[in-house]
Design an enzyme around this catalytic site. Structure first.
Site, PDB file in Angstrom:
ATOM      1  CB  ALA A  27      -0.930  -0.005   1.208  1.00 22.99           C
ATOM      2  CB  THR A  31       0.815   6.744   0.551  1.00 15.91           C
ATOM      3  OG1 THR A  31       2.211   6.692   0.243  1.00 15.91           O
ATOM      4  CG2 THR A  31       0.421   5.575   1.434  1.00 15.91           C
ATOM      5  CG  ASP A 109      -4.020   0.566  -5.801  1.00 18.56           C
ATOM      6  OD1 ASP A 109      -3.344   1.015  -4.863  1.00 18.56           O
ATOM      7  OD2 ASP A 109      -3.507  -0.014  -6.789  1.00 18.56           O
ATOM      8  CG  HIS A 126      -3.633  -9.343  -0.624  1.00 23.98           C
ATOM      9  ND1 HIS A 126      -2.940  -8.533   0.230  1.00 23.98           N
ATOM     10  CD2 HIS A 126      -3.200 -10.609  -0.350  1.00 23.98           C
ATOM     11  CE1 HIS A 126      -2.134  -9.271   0.993  1.00 23.98           C
ATOM     12  NE2 HIS A 126      -2.267 -10.527   0.653  1.00 23.98           N
ATOM     13  CG  ASN A 225       8.488   0.393   3.686  1.00 24.42           C
ATOM     14  OD1 ASN A 225       7.561   0.437   2.877  1.00 24.42           O
ATOM     15  ND2 ASN A 225       8.286   0.302   5.001  1.00 24.42           N
TER      16      ASN A 225
END
Ligand code: APR
Length: 254
Positions: A27, A31, A109, A126, A225
């Site tokens: 995810a 962002t 998404d 997912h 990350n």
């Protein structure tokens, strides 16, 4: 740009030029497109209780399903306007350069495909929020149809084919991942030259086991990350920073 960061970027650019890359995304890569992740401050699991979003809860009562659909009505409204960001676009560029074997994403998404990554190279382990499927027979309905029903404050009916329960085609806690997709993603991670992990806390299995497959197969592991991850200690290269910025900078060096 600090010289240490520059040295690492040049090293990554050199490795990416060799190709054979599998990218594993979470995810955090979305962002910068305005979508919330799950475990950052203000993330989805700070605002909603993950225990309310299990398959068992969904199956348990019409009231629980009404709550779930209310969440999705909001989720679709917020997400439908989201655009791919520099990180997604950089990956699509890397594919055009012939460097990408596959993108394994935990995200639902669809922004990798929207950025131009080939759908057949994107493994949505997912599932996807842009389809609704029947939990019994698998028949699918476009999300817009269900969204319209929700916007008219109507109830989502059961499957017109078999009477089963309809649910967004995402994988909820307690639901198994799509077996074929997962097996192929595992194969890709075991046969790549480099696994590039972007924007994931690596907290949820079996997904988080995929970068480990690459590492255990002796492949290079690179992690980009904002926060530390459990695999930083075994990664060959780590970048503590913004996915869009790091990916744009490394593309400029290629
Ligand atoms: N650049 C780099 N890293 C970022 C950025 C950014 N712009 N924004 C957020 N991050 C980092 C966060 O610091 C966090 O470590 O991305 C990570 C996102 O982690 P999670 O929110 O846990 O998301 P993810 O790893 O995809 O979660 C895995 O959990 O709830 C389930 O099914 C859900 O697929 C999801 C799975």
């Amino acid at each position: 740009m600090g010289t240490e960061r520059e040295t690492k970027l040049k090293k990554l650019a050199h490795w990416l030029k060799d190709g054979g890359i599998v990218v594993f995304t979470g995810a955090g890569i979305s962002t910068e497109s305005g979508l919330s992740d799950f475990r950052s401050p203000g993330g989805i699991w700070e605002r909603f209780n993950p225990a309310d979003f299990t398959l068992q809860k969904f199956n348990s009562s019409a009231e629980r399903r009404r709550k779930y659909w209310a969440f999705y009505r909001e989720n679709w409204k917020v997400s439908r306007g989201a655009k791919p960001n520099r990180a997604h676009l950089a990956l699509a560029e890397l594919e055009k350069m012939g460097k990408i074997n596959a993108i394994v994403t935990q995200n639902i998404d669809g922004l990798h495909q929207a950025a131009g990554s080939s759908p057949e190279k994107v493994y949505e382990i997912h599932g996807t929020m842009w389809e609704v499927s029947c939990l019994s027979c698998g028949d699918t309905t476009p999300w817009e149809e269900i969204y319209k029903i929700l916007e008219e404050d109507k109830e989502v009916e059961n499957c017109h084919q078999c009477g089963g329960l309809l649910k967004p085609a995402t994988v909820s806690f307690g639901q198994s991942l799509p077996a074929g997709v997962l097996a192929e993603a595992q194969r890709q991670c075991g046969s790549c030259d480099l696994l590039l992990c972007i924007g994931s806390s690596l907290a949820v299995y079996p997904a988080a086991g995929l970068p480990e497959i690459a590492k255990n197969a002796g492949k290079k592991l690179v992690i980009i990350n904002r926060e530390p991850t459990p695999l930083d200690g075994v990664a060959d290269l780590t970048f503590r920073g913004e996915a869009g910025e790091v990916m744009s900078q490394v593309l400029e060096l290629m």
